[in-house]
Design an enzyme around this catalytic site. Structure first.
Site, mmCIF file in Angstrom:
data_model
loop_
_atom_site.group_PDB
_atom_site.id
_atom_site.type_symbol
_atom_site.label_atom_id
_atom_site.label_comp_id
_atom_site.label_asym_id
_atom_site.label_seq_id
_atom_site.Cartn_x
_atom_site.Cartn_y
_atom_site.Cartn_z
ATOM 1 N N ASP A 54 9.792 5.491 1.759
ATOM 2 C CA ASP A 54 10.510 5.315 3.033
ATOM 3 C C ASP A 54 12.019 5.380 2.795
ATOM 4 O O ASP A 54 12.804 5.261 3.735
ATOM 5 C CB ASP A 54 10.069 4.060 3.793
ATOM 6 N N GLU A 192 11.052 -3.170 -8.720
ATOM 7 C CA GLU A 192 12.378 -2.623 -8.398
ATOM 8 C C GLU A 192 13.467 -3.651 -8.693
ATOM 9 O O GLU A 192 13.422 -4.796 -8.210
ATOM 10 C CB GLU A 192 12.427 -2.199 -6.917
#
Ligand code: KIV
Length: 275
Positions: A54, A192
């Protein structure tokens, strides 16, 4: 449609392939792609996994965050990528608010991504709090990748894109989240922007592969956003990013040359027109 003979086609990467890669100590390469042409190049170069992230919201649509992305946007990008890919495993992000409201809605979103876009798996951001949703999707036969650490869909909760889980409490929760995701049935987890030592601990404590972005060298694989690693984004230079090309300069030089040739009348020449 492929014109290759069935026997000469490259072996497709599956979710089992990436789990086996971890077991065999083979690192997993993953890159994002959002369109047919880019996906075809990345796939033909031999990347193992393509993520229709995204992050399309930032690099394709020009939004500041991933929050505005809709399920229909993601289905469109994913279907373009799937048409360009022969070998790689294609994973699609479920966008913000397409899986958080109810488990039923999450299942419908994941199902649309598989049926309408042709994704091979979906990725969801979050830990313990979304494990029942993940379990329901996995039970329906849809492979799920988890995503922990910096989860950009929660940017308005965090207020910053800085490294996550630097303090003990958040690190312990992340470790717990990873184990819960594994129990819920994810086949892989993106980590992440977390400290390398924590990513190492997570990687060693789960049997499914971890794919890092800004999470150091101990992860089972690495992912980068294609626009960043190709040097299309001049202004984005986080410490974890390695640029493998300077396409911003190459493209801008090429466009400059074209403009000059049009203005001077050099383009088109004799060979570039019909008699
Ligand atoms: O959206 C995305 O590109 C991602 C990667 C950065 C892991 O989630």
């Amino acid at each position: 449609m492929s014109t290759q003979n069935k026997d000469t086609r490259p072996e497709k990467v599956t979710t089992q392939t990436v789990v086996d890669m971890k077991r065999n100590g083979e690192k997993i390469s993953m890159l994002t792609a959002y369109d047919y042409t880019m996906a075809g190049i990345v796939d033909a170069a031999g990347v193992d996994v393509i993520l229709v992230g995204d992050s399309a919201s930032n690099v394709m649509a020009g939004f500041d965050t991933t929050v505005p992305m809709t399920l229909d946007h993601m289905i469109y990008h994913t279907s373009c990528v799937v048409r360009g890919v022969e070998r790689a495993l294609v994973i699609a992000d479920l966008p913000f608010m397409s899986y958080q409201v109810t488990t039923k809605e999450a299942l419908i979103s994941a199902g649309r991504m598989m049926k309408e876009a042709g994704a091979h798996a979906v990725k969801l951001e979050g830990g313990e709090s979304i494990t029942s949703t993940i379990k329901r999707i996995v039970d329906a036969g849809i492979p799920v990748m988890g995503h922990l650490g910096l989860t950009p869909q929660s940017i308005y909760k965090f207020g910053t894109y800085k490294v996550r889980a630097k303090d003990e409490a958040e690190a312990n929760q992340l470790l717990k989240d990873a184990k819960k995701l594994e129990e819920a049935g994810v086949f892989s987890i993106v980590l992440e922007k977390i400290p390398t030592s924590l990513a190492k601990q997570v990687t060693e404590s789960v049997s499914v592969p971890t794919i890092g972005i800004g999470a150091g060298s101990y992860c089972d694989g690495q992912v980068l956003v294609i626009h960043d690693m190709l040097g299309l984004n001049k202004d984005f230079s986080p410490r974890f990013l390695r640029r493998y090309a300077d396409l911003h300069t190459s493209m801008s030089d090429a466009v400059g040359e074209y403009i000059k040739d049009v203005k001077t009348g050099d383009f088109p020449n004799e060979d570039e027109q019909y008699n």
